[in-house]
Design a protein around this motif. Structure first.
Motif, PDB file in Angstrom:
ATOM      1  N   VAL A 191      -7.995  28.244  32.001  1.00 41.13           N
ATOM      2  CA  VAL A 191      -7.344  28.039  30.710  1.00 41.13           C
ATOM      3  C   VAL A 191      -7.633  29.279  29.875  1.00 41.13           C
ATOM      4  O   VAL A 191      -8.793  29.633  29.667  1.00 41.13           O
ATOM      5  N   GLU A 192      -6.568  29.941  29.430  1.00 40.00           N
ATOM      6  CA  GLU A 192      -6.710  31.111  28.564  1.00 40.00           C
ATOM      7  C   GLU A 192      -6.114  30.788  27.205  1.00 40.00           C
ATOM      8  O   GLU A 192      -5.063  30.156  27.121  1.00 40.00           O
ATOM      9  N   TYR A 193      -6.782  31.250  26.185  1.00 40.44           N
ATOM     10  CA  TYR A 193      -6.275  31.096  24.822  1.00 40.44           C
ATOM     11  C   TYR A 193      -5.750  32.448  24.356  1.00 40.44           C
ATOM     12  O   TYR A 193      -6.465  33.438  24.363  1.00 40.44           O
ATOM     13  N   TRP A 194      -4.474  32.467  23.999  1.00 40.02           N
ATOM     14  CA  TRP A 194      -3.863  33.662  23.438  1.00 40.02           C
ATOM     15  C   TRP A 194      -3.585  33.378  21.966  1.00 40.02           C
ATOM     16  O   TRP A 194      -2.631  32.671  21.635  1.00 40.02           O
ATOM     17  N   PRO A 195      -4.399  33.897  21.058  1.00 39.45           N
ATOM     18  CA  PRO A 195      -4.155  33.639  19.632  1.00 39.45           C
ATOM     19  C   PRO A 195      -2.887  34.346  19.152  1.00 39.45           C
ATOM     20  O   PRO A 195      -2.848  35.558  19.027  1.00 39.45           O
ATOM     21  N   ILE A 196      -1.870  33.564  18.952  1.00 36.08           N
ATOM     22  CA  ILE A 196      -0.555  34.065  18.553  1.00 36.08           C
ATOM     23  C   ILE A 196      -0.252  33.555  17.145  1.00 36.08           C
ATOM     24  O   ILE A 196      -0.561  32.407  16.818  1.00 36.08           O
ATOM     25  N   LEU A 197       0.373  34.382  16.344  1.00 32.09           N
ATOM     26  CA  LEU A 197       0.812  33.983  15.014  1.00 32.09           C
ATOM     27  C   LEU A 197       1.660  32.715  15.093  1.00 32.09           C
ATOM     28  O   LEU A 197       2.554  32.627  15.939  1.00 32.09           O
ATOM     29  N   ASP A 198       1.374  31.744  14.248  1.00 30.92           N
ATOM     30  CA  ASP A 198       2.226  30.551  14.149  1.00 30.92           C
ATOM     31  C   ASP A 198       3.229  30.826  13.017  1.00 30.92           C
ATOM     32  O   ASP A 198       2.871  30.803  11.846  1.00 30.92           O
ATOM     33  N   PRO A 199       4.492  31.101  13.367  1.00 32.62           N
ATOM     34  CA  PRO A 199       5.460  31.504  12.351  1.00 32.62           C
ATOM     35  C   PRO A 199       6.047  30.350  11.537  1.00 32.62           C
ATOM     36  O   PRO A 199       6.733  30.600  10.550  1.00 32.62           O
ATOM     37  N   THR A 200       5.793  29.121  11.939  1.00 33.58           N
ATOM     38  CA  THR A 200       6.389  27.994  11.212  1.00 33.58           C
ATOM     39  C   THR A 200       5.873  27.975   9.778  1.00 33.58           C
ATOM     40  O   THR A 200       4.685  28.110   9.526  1.00 33.58           O
ATOM     41  N   GLY A 201       6.770  27.873   8.868  1.00 36.63           N
ATOM     42  CA  GLY A 201       6.416  27.818   7.455  1.00 36.63           C
ATOM     43  C   GLY A 201       6.223  29.173   6.794  1.00 36.63           C
ATOM     44  O   GLY A 201       5.956  29.235   5.605  1.00 36.63           O
ATOM     45  N   LEU A 202       6.357  30.250   7.550  1.00 31.17           N
ATOM     46  CA  LEU A 202       6.191  31.580   6.962  1.00 31.17           C
ATOM     47  C   LEU A 202       7.541  32.126   6.518  1.00 31.17           C
ATOM     48  O   LEU A 202       8.558  31.878   7.166  1.00 31.17           O
ATOM     49  N   GLY A 203       7.539  32.869   5.460  1.00 36.25           N
ATOM     50  CA  GLY A 203       8.756  33.520   4.981  1.00 36.25           C
ATOM     51  C   GLY A 203       9.573  32.642   4.059  1.00 36.25           C
ATOM     52  O   GLY A 203       9.714  31.452   4.277  1.00 36.25           O
ATOM     53  N   GLU A 204      10.114  33.281   3.038  1.00 30.71           N
ATOM     54  CA  GLU A 204      10.939  32.563   2.058  1.00 30.71           C
ATOM     55  C   GLU A 204      12.421  32.608   2.407  1.00 30.71           C
ATOM     56  O   GLU A 204      13.142  31.655   2.190  1.00 30.71           O
ATOM     57  N   THR A 205      12.857  33.739   2.941  1.00 29.18           N
ATOM     58  CA  THR A 205      14.282  33.910   3.258  1.00 29.18           C
ATOM     59  C   THR A 205      14.483  33.793   4.770  1.00 29.18           C
ATOM     60  O   THR A 205      13.520  33.864   5.549  1.00 29.18           O
ATOM     61  N   ARG A 206      15.727  33.660   5.172  1.00 29.89           N
ATOM     62  CA  ARG A 206      16.035  33.592   6.606  1.00 29.89           C
ATOM     63  C   ARG A 206      15.532  34.841   7.325  1.00 29.89           C
ATOM     64  O   ARG A 206      14.925  34.748   8.383  1.00 29.89           O
ATOM     65  N   GLU A 207      15.762  36.007   6.745  1.00 24.51           N
ATOM     66  CA  GLU A 207      15.325  37.252   7.383  1.00 24.51           C
ATOM     67  C   GLU A 207      13.806  37.329   7.465  1.00 24.51           C
ATOM     68  O   GLU A 207      13.263  37.812   8.467  1.00 24.51           O
ATOM     69  N   ALA A 208      13.116  36.872   6.440  1.00 18.61           N
ATOM     70  CA  ALA A 208      11.646  36.877   6.479  1.00 18.61           C
ATOM     71  C   ALA A 208      11.133  35.910   7.546  1.00 18.61           C
ATOM     72  O   ALA A 208      10.172  36.206   8.261  1.00 18.61           O
ATOM     73  N   LYS A 209      11.771  34.756   7.662  1.00 21.20           N
ATOM     74  CA  LYS A 209      11.384  33.794   8.705  1.00 21.20           C
ATOM     75  C   LYS A 209      11.636  34.390  10.092  1.00 21.20           C
ATOM     76  O   LYS A 209      10.787  34.289  10.980  1.00 21.20           O
ATOM     77  N   LEU A 210      12.802  35.006  10.283  1.00 22.73           N
ATOM     78  CA  LEU A 210      13.109  35.632  11.564  1.00 22.73           C
ATOM     79  C   LEU A 210      12.104  36.733  11.893  1.00 22.73           C
ATOM     80  O   LEU A 210      11.692  36.876  13.050  1.00 22.73           O
ATOM     81  N   ALA A 211      11.694  37.488  10.892  1.00 25.41           N
ATOM     82  CA  ALA A 211      10.707  38.553  11.120  1.00 25.41           C
ATOM     83  C   ALA A 211       9.382  37.962  11.624  1.00 25.41           C
ATOM     84  O   ALA A 211       8.757  38.518  12.535  1.00 25.41           O
ATOM     85  N   SER A 212       8.972  36.830  11.069  1.00 27.42           N
ATOM     86  CA  SER A 212       7.743  36.174  11.521  1.00 27.42           C
ATOM     87  C   SER A 212       7.882  35.688  12.959  1.00 27.42           C
ATOM     88  O   SER A 212       6.968  35.840  13.777  1.00 27.42           O
TER      89      SER A 212
END
Length: 126
Positions: free
Chosen positions: A83-104
């Motif tokens: 079992v390996e843990y890869w700490p990856i950014l959780d993008p859910t809930g980040l960004g105010e605009t569609r483009e900011a969310k897509l960037a996350s």
């Protein structure tokens, strides 16, 4: 994984919780790389067990969140499965605009791609 390495390995994705639909932002940013997720079915670890997926057939579980790491370790404590843990950014809930969310979401996607290449080498298919 299949996009980058073909069918060299059997791959199954699962999460801690069951969601009815895959996240639309994930679908959009993966499509940018030619990865089609629109028909991907989201399943949980519990569903895998209920459907009879035998964990002993897996060599490696990659966890992308602390919760999934705990669940994977709990499920595999009597098996010899890495079992390996890869700490990856959780993008859910980040960004105010569609483009900011897509960037996350792109940032998270690119982190996963980078981890795959670090672990399994350069892509063999594209």
């Amino acid at each position: 994984m299949k996009k980058f390495y073909g069918h060299r390995a059997y791959v199954q994705s699962a999460g801690v919780k069951h969601e009815l639909e895959i996240d639309g932002f994930a679908v959009a940013v993966c499509a940018e790389l030619g990865v089609e997720l629109e028909r991907h079915r989201v399943r949980s670890f519990d569903e895998m067990e209920e459907w009879g997926d035998d964990l002993t057939g897996f060599d490696l579980i990659v966890a992308l969140s602390p919760a999934s790491q705990r669940r994977a370790l709990d499920m595999t404590r009597t098996f010899h499965i890495d079992v390996e843990y890869w700490p990856i950014l959780d993008p859910t809930g980040l960004g105010e605009t569609r483009e900011a969310k897509l960037a996350s979401y792109r940032q998270a996607r690119d982190q996963i791609v980078g981890r795959m290449q670090d672990r399994f080498g350069p892509a063999t298919e594209l």
